[in-house]
Design a protein around this motif. Structure first.
Motif, PDB file in Angstrom:
ATOM      1  N   ALA A  56       0.839  -1.198   0.000  1.00 39.55           N
ATOM      2  CA  ALA A  56       0.000   0.000   0.000  1.00 39.55           C
ATOM      3  C   ALA A  56       0.874   1.248   0.000  1.00 39.55           C
ATOM      4  O   ALA A  56       1.771   1.382   0.846  1.00 39.55           O
ATOM      5  CB  ALA A  56      -0.904   0.001   1.228  1.00 39.55           C
ATOM      6  N   PRO A  57       0.644   2.185  -0.904  1.00 40.77           N
ATOM      7  CA  PRO A  57       1.487   3.384  -0.977  1.00 40.77           C
ATOM      8  C   PRO A  57       1.212   4.386   0.133  1.00 40.77           C
ATOM      9  O   PRO A  57       1.952   5.352   0.274  1.00 40.77           O
ATOM     10  CB  PRO A  57       1.138   3.965  -2.352  1.00 40.77           C
ATOM     11  CG  PRO A  57      -0.254   3.490  -2.629  1.00 40.77           C
ATOM     12  CD  PRO A  57      -0.355   2.130  -1.996  1.00 40.77           C
ATOM     13  N   TRP A  58       0.154   4.184   0.914  1.00 42.45           N
ATOM     14  CA  TRP A  58      -0.181   5.145   1.966  1.00 42.45           C
ATOM     15  C   TRP A  58       0.350   4.727   3.341  1.00 42.45           C
ATOM     16  O   TRP A  58       0.065   5.383   4.333  1.00 42.45           O
ATOM     17  CB  TRP A  58      -1.692   5.344   2.026  1.00 42.45           C
ATOM     18  CG  TRP A  58      -2.474   4.073   2.144  1.00 42.45           C
ATOM     19  CD1 TRP A  58      -2.690   3.339   3.276  1.00 42.45           C
ATOM     20  CD2 TRP A  58      -3.151   3.390   1.090  1.00 42.45           C
ATOM     21  NE1 TRP A  58      -3.452   2.235   2.988  1.00 42.45           N
ATOM     22  CE2 TRP A  58      -3.763   2.244   1.653  1.00 42.45           C
ATOM     23  CE3 TRP A  58      -3.307   3.642  -0.273  1.00 42.45           C
ATOM     24  CZ2 TRP A  58      -4.504   1.347   0.888  1.00 42.45           C
ATOM     25  CZ3 TRP A  58      -4.058   2.745  -1.018  1.00 42.45           C
ATOM     26  CH2 TRP A  58      -4.648   1.624  -0.438  1.00 42.45           C
ATOM     27  N   GLU A  59       1.099   3.626   3.408  1.00 38.87           N
ATOM     28  CA  GLU A  59       1.684   3.200   4.674  1.00 38.87           C
ATOM     29  C   GLU A  59       3.207   3.245   4.552  1.00 38.87           C
ATOM     30  O   GLU A  59       3.752   3.241   3.454  1.00 38.87           O
ATOM     31  CB  GLU A  59       1.223   1.780   5.003  1.00 38.87           C
ATOM     32  CG  GLU A  59       1.603   1.318   6.401  1.00 38.87           C
ATOM     33  CD  GLU A  59       0.929   0.004   6.745  1.00 38.87           C
ATOM     34  OE1 GLU A  59      -0.128   0.034   7.412  1.00 38.87           O
ATOM     35  OE2 GLU A  59       1.431  -1.042   6.331  1.00 38.87           O
ATOM     36  N   TRP A  60       3.877   3.281   5.701  1.00 38.84           N
ATOM     37  CA  TRP A  60       5.336   3.334   5.669  1.00 38.84           C
ATOM     38  C   TRP A  60       5.899   2.130   4.906  1.00 38.84           C
ATOM     39  O   TRP A  60       5.319   1.064   4.851  1.00 38.84           O
ATOM     40  CB  TRP A  60       5.901   3.395   7.084  1.00 38.84           C
ATOM     41  CG  TRP A  60       5.670   2.169   7.923  1.00 38.84           C
ATOM     42  CD1 TRP A  60       6.443   1.051   7.972  1.00 38.84           C
ATOM     43  CD2 TRP A  60       4.588   1.940   8.849  1.00 38.84           C
ATOM     44  NE1 TRP A  60       5.921   0.134   8.849  1.00 38.84           N
ATOM     45  CE2 TRP A  60       4.794   0.654   9.402  1.00 38.84           C
ATOM     46  CE3 TRP A  60       3.497   2.694   9.260  1.00 38.84           C
ATOM     47  CZ2 TRP A  60       3.921   0.118  10.354  1.00 38.84           C
ATOM     48  CZ3 TRP A  60       2.635   2.154  10.199  1.00 38.84           C
ATOM     49  CH2 TRP A  60       2.858   0.879  10.727  1.00 38.84           C
ATOM     50  N   VAL A  61       7.065   2.332   4.310  1.00 45.00           N
ATOM     51  CA  VAL A  61       7.713   1.263   3.542  1.00 45.00           C
ATOM     52  C   VAL A  61       8.479   0.353   4.503  1.00 45.00           C
ATOM     53  O   VAL A  61       9.351   0.831   5.245  1.00 45.00           O
ATOM     54  CB  VAL A  61       8.668   1.841   2.487  1.00 45.00           C
ATOM     55  CG1 VAL A  61       9.511   0.734   1.846  1.00 45.00           C
ATOM     56  CG2 VAL A  61       7.879   2.589   1.412  1.00 45.00           C
ATOM     57  N   PRO A  62       8.179  -0.937   4.534  1.00 39.93           N
ATOM     58  CA  PRO A  62       8.938  -1.851   5.403  1.00 39.93           C
ATOM     59  C   PRO A  62      10.410  -1.829   5.002  1.00 39.93           C
ATOM     60  O   PRO A  62      10.759  -2.164   3.871  1.00 39.93           O
ATOM     61  CB  PRO A  62       8.297  -3.215   5.132  1.00 39.93           C
ATOM     62  CG  PRO A  62       6.929  -2.892   4.596  1.00 39.93           C
ATOM     63  CD  PRO A  62       7.102  -1.630   3.803  1.00 39.93           C
ATOM     64  N   SER A  63      11.278  -1.454   5.933  1.00 37.05           N
ATOM     65  CA  SER A  63      12.677  -1.185   5.598  1.00 37.05           C
ATOM     66  C   SER A  63      13.658  -2.049   6.363  1.00 37.05           C
ATOM     67  O   SER A  63      14.826  -1.690   6.510  1.00 37.05           O
ATOM     68  CB  SER A  63      12.987   0.305   5.848  1.00 37.05           C
ATOM     69  OG  SER A  63      12.153   1.118   5.063  1.00 37.05           O
ATOM     70  N   LEU A  64      13.193  -3.187   6.881  1.00 36.65           N
ATOM     71  CA  LEU A  64      14.132  -4.109   7.526  1.00 36.65           C
ATOM     72  C   LEU A  64      15.208  -4.526   6.532  1.00 36.65           C
ATOM     73  O   LEU A  64      16.379  -4.654   6.891  1.00 36.65           O
ATOM     74  CB  LEU A  64      13.376  -5.325   8.057  1.00 36.65           C
ATOM     75  CG  LEU A  64      14.198  -6.382   8.784  1.00 36.65           C
ATOM     76  CD1 LEU A  64      14.851  -5.807  10.033  1.00 36.65           C
ATOM     77  CD2 LEU A  64      13.324  -7.583   9.145  1.00 36.65           C
ATOM     78  N   VAL A 105       6.963   8.406   1.457  1.00 36.81           N
ATOM     79  CA  VAL A 105       6.615   9.632   0.732  1.00 36.81           C
ATOM     80  C   VAL A 105       7.453   9.743  -0.543  1.00 36.81           C
ATOM     81  O   VAL A 105       6.942  10.098  -1.612  1.00 36.81           O
ATOM     82  CB  VAL A 105       6.822  10.864   1.634  1.00 36.81           C
ATOM     83  CG1 VAL A 105       6.596  12.156   0.849  1.00 36.81           C
ATOM     84  CG2 VAL A 105       5.886  10.804   2.837  1.00 36.81           C
ATOM     85  N   PHE A 106       8.734   9.425  -0.433  1.00 38.08           N
ATOM     86  CA  PHE A 106       9.623   9.455  -1.593  1.00 38.08           C
ATOM     87  C   PHE A 106       9.091   8.560  -2.712  1.00 38.08           C
ATOM     88  O   PHE A 106       9.002   8.982  -3.869  1.00 38.08           O
ATOM     89  CB  PHE A 106      11.024   9.012  -1.157  1.00 38.08           C
ATOM     90  CG  PHE A 106      12.001   8.817  -2.281  1.00 38.08           C
ATOM     91  CD1 PHE A 106      12.735   9.881  -2.793  1.00 38.08           C
ATOM     92  CD2 PHE A 106      12.214   7.554  -2.827  1.00 38.08           C
ATOM     93  CE1 PHE A 106      13.634   9.699  -3.832  1.00 38.08           C
ATOM     94  CE2 PHE A 106      13.115   7.361  -3.858  1.00 38.08           C
ATOM     95  CZ  PHE A 106      13.834   8.440  -4.359  1.00 38.08           C
ATOM     96  N   CYS A 107       8.740   7.334  -2.373  1.00 39.65           N
ATOM     97  CA  CYS A 107       8.252   6.401  -3.399  1.00 39.65           C
ATOM     98  C   CYS A 107       6.895   6.833  -3.946  1.00 39.65           C
ATOM     99  O   CYS A 107       6.650   6.738  -5.155  1.00 39.65           O
ATOM    100  CB  CYS A 107       8.162   4.990  -2.811  1.00 39.65           C
ATOM    101  SG  CYS A 107       9.764   4.229  -2.472  1.00 39.65           S
ATOM    102  N   ALA A 108       6.010   7.313  -3.075  1.00 42.51           N
ATOM    103  CA  ALA A 108       4.682   7.718  -3.527  1.00 42.51           C
ATOM    104  C   ALA A 108       4.767   8.918  -4.468  1.00 42.51           C
ATOM    105  O   ALA A 108       4.081   8.966  -5.499  1.00 42.51           O
ATOM    106  CB  ALA A 108       3.797   8.040  -2.326  1.00 42.51           C
ATOM    107  N   PRO A 119       6.565   1.745  -7.386  1.00 47.02           N
ATOM    108  CA  PRO A 119       5.873   0.666  -6.671  1.00 47.02           C
ATOM    109  C   PRO A 119       6.812  -0.021  -5.676  1.00 47.02           C
ATOM    110  O   PRO A 119       8.015  -0.166  -5.936  1.00 47.02           O
ATOM    111  CB  PRO A 119       5.462  -0.298  -7.789  1.00 47.02           C
ATOM    112  CG  PRO A 119       5.592   0.477  -9.060  1.00 47.02           C
ATOM    113  CD  PRO A 119       6.696   1.465  -8.820  1.00 47.02           C
ATOM    114  N   VAL A 120       6.253  -0.430  -4.557  1.00 52.46           N
ATOM    115  CA  VAL A 120       6.996  -1.205  -3.563  1.00 52.46           C
ATOM    116  C   VAL A 120       6.382  -2.597  -3.518  1.00 52.46           C
ATOM    117  O   VAL A 120       5.174  -2.737  -3.318  1.00 52.46           O
ATOM    118  CB  VAL A 120       6.937  -0.555  -2.173  1.00 52.46           C
ATOM    119  CG1 VAL A 120       7.788  -1.349  -1.177  1.00 52.46           C
ATOM    120  CG2 VAL A 120       7.393   0.897  -2.229  1.00 52.46           C
TER     121      VAL A 120
END
Length: 608
Positions: free
Chosen positions: A124-132, A164-167, A172-173
């Motif tokens: 989902a583009p409206w949630e933080w990007v999982p960055s583990l 925000v950067f990706c959106a 796409p993530v």
């Protein structure tokens, strides 16, 4: 067109206190040559962003892609081959290699992909990007490093900035299903221990062939009628999380909607879910009735709302089954209350996951048979199908003729007054008008913008005349402690919430309470059930009781008076929310069905 081979630059971002963990991660990356990037100010305040800036800038020369892994990750065997295959499959995207179960929307997306048989999922583009562990094309990584450099370190959360950067750039993530690494369970050095244990949604139990990643992708973030949503199990309750894009509510805000009756917003009537549970037979004896119903609802909706991935490759069947099993097991482990988990134990949790799997299968069967459409025949309005609803894609003339949308400010909670004066109307018409006003007010209350947390409010538990021995801890039992439960106590706050001892508070109406108190009002807010108990003790019955509750709710809408009533339905343990009273009372419950249909209509016709 032949794609360039992947040449991966890999770094492990590290706090010096966890250097041993970073060295372990670097070793697990082999044969990828992983470098360690340390926090440039290890004695400063905790800030993942500070280290992320350096990690994303540390791109090796000649790399086509750049991977940043955190120092508390645990990598799956064959990690290097999996990352390379995934980047070959998704060369121009951001690839997040693990999603933790604390991500509300994205954990649900992963579970959808797992039960649908997908090899990857668009997040989902409206949630933080999982960055583990996150990989980007090298040029994009350079842009990200420069972008992050524009934010002060005290903003802390690199994953929010990356989202925000990706959106903004339309990047796409995607995430692999199953995941190829997991999170550690040690203490957080970034101040995230309030989340509790954070583990991956779906890690494979056995080996995964890299050819698995050529399988189908679940491409569109979960939507129904344009509505972004997730279904979650939290504190042993199933809730619907709705993305109210017009209000920009925080992705993890706790003011969610209970599945009864709000699953209808997603096209599945709650009566249909309950009927399927009855048809399935008794729940496992290890699982108490109330959490069993909530687990069933979460599983049924997951199955009913997930399209089939259509992956028929027999050689990858075991991996798909592993992913499905892991996703449902984490649903139980992350979703049940600690006391429920303690009672169940390991074997009981496995049984509960099996019950969820049966619910998923029932939901998928209903989807395949078209029973989701047939569910609308129960009398529940079809979401977004009201002909007079205000929609942004309506012609201007139609918008002008449509009724005004129900605003989120308290002043909009009031209802319209029927034509004529009260003296001119028969009692039945007065009753119908009051029921309509109450339904409209509750719809407005539920649509109030959700704050990130509830202001401190004193909690007053009123003894129930029908259940004098009710546990005073019962009203807040279903609320998540953080953001909600911790702000309701007997000692804090300038205003008071009075609640009947035998009823259960729901999260969503408390958003409207927060709006009222946040606007500066001080006093006592009663729940409907508490107001009804007080008025019944004073001798009011029938239409007079409804009229008095209606007036008390009007005062809430206006912030008028020292004692007002929260315009929200009442719910007893394990029950469906009722209009006035959480107990069986033919007189008070006579209009429940009409009220529920009106309330759903008023919410569904509002642009969310």
């Amino acid at each position: 067109m032949t794609r360039r081979p992947v040449r991966l630059s890999t770094v492990v971002m590290c706090h010096p206190s966890r250097l041993a963990g970073a060295e372990r991660v670097a070793g697990e990356c082999a044969p990828l040559p992983a470098r360690i990037v340390r926090d440039p100010q290890p004695n400063g305040f905790p800030s993942p962003l500070r280290t992320a800036k350096a990690a994303w800038a540390a791109i090796a020369p000649g790399a086509t892609h750049h991977l940043v892994v955190q120092d508390d990750a645990h990598l799956a065997p064959g990690f290097a081959g999996h990352v390379t295959a995934l980047l070959e499959r998704h060369p121009d995207r951001a690839v997040s290699l693990s999603v933790l179960w604390v991500s509300p929307y994205n954990s649900y997306r992963v579970r959808q992909a797992a039960v649908g048989g997908y090899a990857s999922v668009r997040l989902a583009p409206w949630e933080w990007v999982p960055s583990l562990a996150l990989a980007l094309p090298a040029d994009t990584a350079r842009e990200l490093a420069a972008y992050l450099g524009g934010f002060p370190d005290d903003t802390r959360d690199d994953d929010e900035h990356i989202a925000v950067f990706c959106a903004e750039r339309g990047i796409p993530v995607v995430a692999p299903v199953p995941h190829v690494l997991d999170h550690g369970i040690g203490p957080s050095v970034a101040g995230n221990d309030h989340h509790g244990i954070r583990l991956a949604v779906a890690c494979a139990a056995g080996p995964v062939a890299t050819a698995h990643w050529a399988g189908p992708e679940l491409a569109d973030p979960a939507r129904h009628g344009g509505l972004g949503y997730a279904v979650e199990l939290v504190a042993s309750r199933c809730h619907v999380r709705i993305r109210r894009s017009g209000e920009q509510e925080a992705a993890e805000q706790p003011f969610t909607w209970p599945w009864r009756p709000w699953s209808a917003l997603l096209g599945v009537a709650h009566e249909t879910i309950a009927a399927a549970a009855r048809a399935a037979g008794p729940a496992p004896r290890e699982l108490p009735a109330e959490p069993a119903a909530e687990v069933w609802a979460a599983g049924y909706l997951l199955g009913a709302l997930t399209p089939d991935g259509g992956d028929e490759r027999a050689e990858h069947r075991r991996v798909r089954e592993d992913a499905r099993t892991a996703a449902l097991r984490s649903l139980i482990t992350a979703g049940l209350r600690p006391d429920d988990l303690a009672v169940l134990g390991e074997e009981g949790c496995a049984v509960a996951a099996g019950w969820a799997a049966r619910a998923v299968a029932a939901g998928r069967a209903a989807r395949e048979k078209g029973e989701r459409t047939a569910a609308y025949g129960t009398g529940v309005p079809v979401p977004y199908a009201e002909p007079r609803a205000v929609r942004q894609d309506m012609p201007a003339a139609h918008r002008a003729a449509a009724p005004a949308p129900y605003g989120s400010a308290p002043v909009a909670y009031g209802g319209t007054v029927p034509a004529g004066t009260p003296g001119d109307l028969p009692p039945a018409a007065l009753q119908r008008a009051a029921v309509r006003r109450m339904a409209r007010r509750e719809a407005g209350l539920l649509l109030a913008p959700a704050p990130e947390e509830l202001p401190d409010v004193r909690l007053k538990v009123v003894p129930c005349p029908e259940h004098p021995g009710a546990d005073p801890a019962l009203p807040t039992r279903d609320l998540p402690v953080r953001w909600l439960g911790e702000h309701l106590s007997e000692v804090a706050g300038d205003s008071t919430l009075a609640v009947l001892a035998c009823e259960r508070l729901e999260p969503r109406p408390l958003a409207g309470l927060a709006v009222l108190i946040g606007g500066g009002w001080k006093g006592t807010v009663e729940t409907r059930a508490a107001t009804v108990a007080r008025l019944r003790a004073a001798g009011l019955r029938g239409a007079a009781l409804t009229a008095a509750v209606d007036d008390a709710e009007r005062r809430f809408a206006a912030g008028d008076g020292a004692v007002v009533t929260l315009p929200a339905a009442c719910r007893a343990a394990g029950g469906t929310p009722r209009r006035l009273w959480p107990h069986d009372d033919p007189e008070l419950s006579a209009d429940d069905g009409h009220y529920a249909r009106l309330r759903l209509r008023f919410v569904a016709e509002t642009a969310l």
